[in-house]
Scaffold this motif. Structure first.
Motif, short mmCIF file in Angstrom:
data_model
loop_
_atom_site.label_atom_id
_atom_site.label_comp_id
_atom_site.label_asym_id
_atom_site.label_seq_id
_atom_site.Cartn_x
_atom_site.Cartn_y
_atom_site.Cartn_z
N SER A 25 0.83 -1.19 0.00
CA SER A 25 0.00 0.00 0.00
C SER A 25 0.87 1.24 0.00
CB SER A 25 -0.88 0.00 1.23
OG SER A 25 -0.30 -0.82 2.20
N PRO A 26 0.83 1.93 -1.06
CA PRO A 26 1.54 3.19 -1.08
C PRO A 26 0.80 4.17 -0.19
CG PRO A 26 0.88 2.52 -3.28
CD PRO A 26 0.15 1.67 -2.32
N TRP A 34 -2.11 11.06 -5.56
CA TRP A 34 -1.05 10.35 -6.28
C TRP A 34 -1.61 9.31 -7.23
CZ3 TRP A 34 -1.06 5.16 -5.51
CH2 TRP A 34 -1.80 4.72 -4.41
N GLU A 37 -1.41 9.96 -10.62
CA GLU A 37 -0.07 10.14 -11.17
C GLU A 37 0.58 8.79 -11.42
OE1 GLU A 37 1.66 13.30 -10.95
OE2 GLU A 37 -0.11 14.40 -10.31
N LEU A 38 -0.06 7.76 -11.02
CA LEU A 38 0.56 6.45 -11.13
C LEU A 38 0.88 6.13 -12.58
CD1 LEU A 38 -1.29 3.98 -8.81
CD2 LEU A 38 1.04 4.75 -8.72
N LYS A 39 1.99 5.49 -12.72
CA LYS A 39 2.30 5.05 -14.06
C LYS A 39 1.53 3.78 -14.36
CE LYS A 39 6.32 5.74 -12.92
NZ LYS A 39 7.69 5.50 -12.63
N GLU A 42 2.66 0.47 -12.61
CA GLU A 42 2.47 0.45 -11.17
C GLU A 42 1.00 0.40 -10.83
OE1 GLU A 42 6.29 3.25 -10.10
OE2 GLU A 42 4.40 4.12 -10.68
N SER B 403 12.75 7.89 -11.67
CA SER B 403 11.34 7.70 -11.96
C SER B 403 10.71 8.98 -12.48
CB SER B 403 10.60 7.20 -10.73
OG SER B 403 10.49 8.25 -9.82
N ASN B 406 11.06 8.72 -15.90
CA ASN B 406 10.12 7.78 -16.48
C ASN B 406 8.71 8.30 -16.52
OD1 ASN B 406 12.04 5.98 -16.90
ND2 ASN B 406 11.74 4.86 -14.99
N ASN B 407 8.52 9.25 -15.70
CA ASN B 407 7.15 9.63 -15.47
C ASN B 407 6.36 9.87 -16.74
OD1 ASN B 407 5.45 9.71 -13.47
ND2 ASN B 407 6.16 11.61 -12.55
N SER B 480 7.03 1.23 -0.01
CA SER B 480 5.92 2.05 -0.42
C SER B 480 6.35 3.49 -0.52
CB SER B 480 4.75 1.89 0.54
OG SER B 480 5.19 2.06 1.85
N ASN B 484 5.87 5.66 -3.63
CA ASN B 484 5.35 6.99 -3.51
C ASN B 484 6.13 8.00 -4.32
OD1 ASN B 484 3.21 7.81 -2.32
ND2 ASN B 484 4.05 8.06 -0.29
N SER B 486 7.86 7.74 -6.72
CA SER B 486 7.64 7.69 -8.16
C SER B 486 6.20 8.09 -8.48
CB SER B 486 7.90 6.29 -8.69
OG SER B 486 7.06 5.39 -8.03
N PHE B 487 5.32 7.77 -7.58
CA PHE B 487 3.93 8.14 -7.83
C PHE B 487 3.80 9.65 -7.90
CE2 PHE B 487 3.41 4.03 -7.51
CZ PHE B 487 2.99 3.45 -6.33
N PHE B 488 4.38 10.23 -6.92
CA PHE B 488 4.19 11.66 -6.88
C PHE B 488 4.88 12.35 -8.02
CE2 PHE B 488 1.74 12.59 -3.41
CZ PHE B 488 2.03 11.74 -2.37
N THR B 496 7.99 12.40 1.91
CA THR B 496 7.41 11.37 2.75
C THR B 496 8.49 10.42 3.19
OG1 THR B 496 6.70 10.54 0.66
CG2 THR B 496 4.99 11.13 2.26
#
Lengths: 472, 589
Positions: A25-26, A34, A37-39, A42, B403, B406-407, B480, B484, B486-488, B496
């Motif tokens: 869990s992110p 977010w 924004e996920l690729k 993922e 990342s 990569n985004n 995570s 994160n 990379s998510f952000f 974080t």
């Protein structure tokens, strides 16, 4: 502890299931910023994880948690996103539907205004036929098998168990009219619920036959397949009969919980199975009962399952009697096309895992062939794949029609029903292969298995075609 | 044929081939018609198929004049001039006149089969090789195709040459409606069919067609990476694709036949895969670059703290390994894997060392971990080890920065590949967890054993770092955290993490906490979302049930503790703004 028990029995530790138990869990902020924004990848992995987690919760009856998972999925899934987003959208819908079914009133109320437009359904079938090669390959193989089996026959009668697509028979009419020995008298009996569909078919076919001066007669039988009156097929002595079944037979595996059903070996482990079955039948909606119910559905074989023991592979009474009826017509040939997947598993998790794989393949197919924005694609995915998924995941008992089973099961079943396998000819396969190549998409593959054909996306078998004759 | 609905298109192509095959099939049989000596005009080579009406070669060819053909009564009684269509009938009639009559007997010897020519010279059936097989057939043919259409339907004014056709039509005329999918109603079939031809074409054009722009959009989306590298090239390619798309509606129909259309289509389809390959190839490059840079920047200054460079390098090749083993995993996978792998440890617990022992990186950490899953003490030992946490923190930014690269690239992974990947990750931990491996999924991928070895790569990298029970939980959260970042795709991810890192360091400064490392890490990773924390718990439940053993209970309790604690923790640590406050402190590198 309860869950410990159930999982120790059935936690069929598939890698995927284990995957669902990995906690990935992110960080989540409440508005989930977010998530968007996920690729793709993922997000896809996370969706799989969430789906499995959710299904686990559904199977365990922990609705709170299921609800949370559903909410999260809904942030990520989308019917017009990438493949996994699309898939996830339909799988969540199915899971939610399953939960909802515990409250029949609620479920019915929510679906009360739902209109199933037959024309839409037909359109979607047609789109599926046009966008994907599967049915075309099936038709090519079927037709070639018919032509070969009917060589020299003067009176040819064909029964189409789902007469929705005239293209197959148009092609056959053309092929037959060009037979070296001259065209036969051809009669096609089409079975379909919708009169209009049959009418259209009749037009199309008579037109073609007229054009080619082929003596032709179309015999429409407006009926649900399951209520079919064999008399209406008007099979006459002296004519050579061929039966074509495309994606129809599996629905006969659906059965209510009948008392004389053979118990699967797993079933006996379910100590209070009968009680639970009753709870399931009565479909009460208290939470406690729901828990029980979903334990049945999730982690112990559902009562009507036929998949777990070889003995029960022909366990469905309806299937037996239908195959018996067909056998009684002494067809010279019967060609069976079926989804080559194991979606008739006994537990929810089994079916979920299997269907994840097959529908992933199907969604990948559409991703690779149709543009994302295509409305047609959306329709096929929603109204065909989505509905099938819903049926596989959310339904039980007689309601669960989409009981796709693997080719080996069909071989076994048809063999027991008195049919002998007719190997598909080299030419048929040659054509089919050429057709697939015509799509020029590496993903589509064809395998031969004991004279039967399995059509795959990459390595995942999706459809099987097999030919049979009446073994007296 | 022009009116045929498009759906049958593919079959036309195939049919031709069918016929070819048919002929090949039948030419070996003695009854074959092709190549028989009597056949006056052997089929010219360009003719691909047998046409309707190819006669039996032994048949007697009969050519009748139009008049005889059209004559309704060919057999006339010489007495009363009554005409009959059949000679037999005339004979029976003659019997009434007491004239000599003779019915044809069913001959014992076989009657020579007759075939009939169409008298119209321009007709294909005028050729003896294409004669039709029966008299009624040729009569009807001649009337229909070459005769006057004398019979007119009163209702729809459609005309027929053959009375029976007209009769058949009259019976049904007006009783049927033809409804096109588009909703238009027709009372006449021919107008319906004409309409359909256009309607179908239109429908296909619009439906299959919306692409030009959109499909490109999706391609762009799928591989913007490539675009950034060579926009101009893509631009041209794109325009060509548009063209192909336009052609496509037509071409799709012919697809079955293969041939010319396929080449075009081919081009169209290849676009996707090519792009994907491109985009998948390049990101790893970026990753390596970036990571190296960062490695230099961030690690060189404090080699002592880091412990050893090896460990870091050990991490970096990971994306590569990963993509090898899953065959299509883009670099981002590497990042993500981290989290899964650390989680796999989660399930693993006791067996952990079995699987992962003797693996690549184990040496680096064995000292710290003591090799077995475990107690809070060990974990805290680890935490007290600065090098450990530093290493982690330094990894994160590097991963993060790559990342970011990569985004925009978003290498698109098929659902199948994702599932496989998920299963692979799962199997790597299921190997440890569960004796019960009879699962079909494993078999279907044939990786039950091989994944073990493959993933052991990952395991080797991360396994050791996470060996401790608590520690691996920590890694969870770290993982995570990386996810994160990379998510952000923005510095917040780092933040974080930093909070987390700070947190841990703070935590191990309070050795009194026995529950701690795990929970704290969890909380941090929870990132303040109530629901997720709960979900985490849900997962924890399953984990519990999966792995069995004493530790689990410990986890359980902690898990429960967590639920009660989580809310306050969350508010403490991860209020959105608090991240930033931590950023300031994040410069422990």
């Amino acid at each position: 502890m309860f869950q410990d028990e159930s999982s120790s029995v059935t936690s069929s530790s598939s890698p995927l299931q284990v995957f669902s138990m990995m906690s990935l869990s992110p960080n989540l902020g409440s508005p989930y910023p977010w998530l968007r924004e996920l690729k793709s990848e993922e997000r896809g992995l996370y969706l799989i994880h969430l789906l499995l987690t959710c299904a686990n919760h559904v199977a365990n009856g922990s609705l709170e948690n299921a609800n949370i998972a559903l909410e999260q999925i809904s942030q990520l899934a989308s019917p017009d996103g990438d493949t996994m987003q699309r898939m996830a959208a339909y799988f969540t819908e199915a899971l939610a539907d399953r939960i909802l079914k515990a409250w029949p009133g609620l479920h019915k109320a929510l679906n009360s205004t739902r209109i199933t437009l037959v024309s839409e359904e037909i359109l979607v079938r047609k789109l599926f036929f046009e966008l994907f090669p599967f049915l075309k390959v099936a038709f090519v193989l079927t037709n070639q098998a018919v032509i070969e089996a009917m060589e020299g026959e003067k009176m040819v009668h064909i029964i189409d168990l789902n007469a929705a697509e005239p293209a197959q028979w148009v092609a056959l009419i053309q092929a037959l009219s060009a037979r070296p020995e001259g065209p036969p008298h051809l009669r096609i009996t089409g079975i379909h619920q919708q009169k209009e569909v049959l009418d259209q078919m009749a037009h199309r076919l008579t037109e073609e036959a007229e054009k080619l001066d082929l003596p032709f007669q179309f015999n429409p039988v407006v009926s649900k397949l399951e209520n079919l009156d064999v008399e209406k097929l008007r099979v006459k002595t002296g004519e050579a009969l061929a039966i074509s079944s495309v994606l129809q037979l599996h629905s006969f595996l659906a059965s209510d919980d009948e008392p004389h059903r053979k118990k699967s070996p797993l079933g006996s482990k379910n100590l209070n199975g009968i009680h639970l079955q009753r709870a399931l039948q009565m479909n009460q909606g208290t939470f406690g009962e729901l828990l029980e119910k979903d334990t049945v559905n999730g982690y112990s074989p559902s009562p009507d399952s036929t998949s777990s023991s070889p003995l029960s592979s022909t366990g469905s009474v309806k299937m037996d009697s239908f195959l018996n009826a067909l056998w009684g017509l002494s067809p010279k040939l019967m060609v069976v096309t079926e989804q080559d997947s194991n979606h008739n598993g006994s537990t929810l998790m089994e079916r979920l895992l299997e269907s994840l794989y097959s529908y992933a393949a199907l969604f990948d197919c559409s991703e690779s062939t149709v543009s994302r924005t295509s409305l047609e694609r959306l329709k096929v995915e929603k109204m065909l794949f989505g509905e099938e998924i819903k049926n596989i995941i959310a339904c039980e008992g007689a309601e669960r029609k989409e009981r796709h089973e693997k080719l080996e099961k069909w071989i076994q079943r048809l063999d027991l029903a008195g049919f002998g396998n007719v190997p598909l000819s080299y030419y048929g396969m040659l054509h089919a292969r050429r057709l697939l190549q015509g799509y020029n998409c590496d993903g589509y593959k064809m395998k031969e298995e004991n004279g039967c054909v399995v059509i795959c996306w990459q390595d995942r078998p999706l459809f099987s075609v097999s030919a049979w004759r009446c073994r007296k | 044929m022009a009116t045929a609905p498009s759906s049958s298109g593919p079959f036309f192509g195939i049919r031709e081939e069918n016929q070819n095959q048919m002929r090949i099939l039948h030419s070996s049989t003695p009854t074959s018609s092709t190549g028989a000596p009597i056949d006056p005009t052997p089929l010219p080579p360009k003719k691909k198929r047998n046409q309707p009406g190819t006669p039996n070669p032994d048949a007697e060819v009969v050519a009748l004049s139009p008049k005889t053909l059209m004559a309704t009564n060919r057999f006339i009684c010489e007495v009363c001039n009554k005409g009959f269509q059949r000679e037999q009938n005339l004979q029976l009639h003659r019997r009434g006149h007491n004239l000599p009559w003779k019915l044809k007997q069913k001959t014992t010897k076989e009657v020579k089969k007759k075939v009939y020519l169409c008298p119209e010279p321009t007709c294909v059936h005028h050729d003896p090789s294409r004669a039709l097989g029966d008299l009624t057939g040729i009569k009807k043919h001649y009337s229909r195709k070459h005769g006057e259409k004398k019979w007119k339907c009163d209702k729809c004014s459609k005309r027929y040459a053959v009375q029976s056709d007209w009769k058949a039509h009259s019976k049904t005329c007006g009783t049927r409606e033809y409804r096109c999918d588009c909703g238009t109603l027709f009372s006449r079939r021919d107008s319906f069919i004409t309409h359909r031809a256009f309607c179908d074409a239109l429908a296909q054009e619009t439906a299959r067609q919306p692409p030009p722009l959109n499909s490109i959009g999706s391609h762009l989306y799928g591989s913007s990476n490539y675009m950034s590298l060579g926009l101009s090239q893509v631009g041209t390619q794109v325009s060509s694709i548009q063209d192909h798309n336009k052609n496509q509606t037509g071409e799709v129909l012919k697809l079955g036949g293969g041939g010319s259309s396929s080449s075009r289509f081919d081009h169209f389809l290849q676009f996707g895969p090519q792009q994907q390959q491109q985009s998948m190839v390049s990101p790893p490059g970026f990753v390596m670059q970036e990571s190296n840079q960062i490695f230099n920047q961030e690690h060189q200054p404090q080699p002592g703290l880091l412990g050893n460079n090896k460990s870091f390098q050990g991490l970096m090749p990971f994306p590569e390994n990963n993509s090898n083993s899953t065959s299509s995993a883009p670099s981002a996978a590497g990042l993500f894997n981290l989290s899964f792998l650390s989680n796999s440890g989660n399930n693993g617990g006791a067996d952990y060392n079995l699987t992962y022992s003797g693996l690549l990186m184990s040496d680096n950490f064995n000292n710290d971990n003591g090799g077995n899953g475990g107690s809070g003490n060990e974990a805290s030992d680890l935490f007290s080890n600065n090098s450990m946490s530093d290493q982690i923190t330094s990894n994160i930014p590097s991963l993060f920065s790559s990342s970011v690269q990569n985004n925009n690239m978003v290498p698109q992974m098929s659902a199948t590949a994702l599932l496989q990947k998920a299963a692979q990750m799962g199997s790597s931990s299921s190997n440890k967890n569960n004796s019960n491996n009879e699962d079909s999924l494993l078999r279907s991928f044939g990786t039950s054993s091989s994944t073990g070895t493959k993933t052991s790569n990952f395991g080797s990298i991360f396994g050791e770092t996470t060996a401790g029970n608590n520690l691996h939980e920590l890694m969870n959260s770290i993982a995570s955290g990386t996810g994160n970042s990379s998510f952000f795709g923005s510095s917040s991810g780092v933040n974080t993490f930093n909070t987390y890192a700070n947190r841990t360091s703070m935590e191990h400064e309070n050795p009194s906490t026995l529950l701690p490392p795990q929970q704290q890490s969890l909380n941090v990773s929870g990132g303040g979302s109530d629901s997720l924390t709960r979900d985490f718990l849900g997962v924890g439940q399953i984990v519990r049930s999966m792995s069995g053993g004493a530790k689990q209970q410990q986890q359980q309790q902690q898990g429960i503790g967590l639920s009660s604690l989580s809310s306050e923790r969350n508010t403490n640590i991860t209020a959105p703004t608090s991240n930033q406050s931590f950023v300031g402190r994040g410069n422990f590198q």
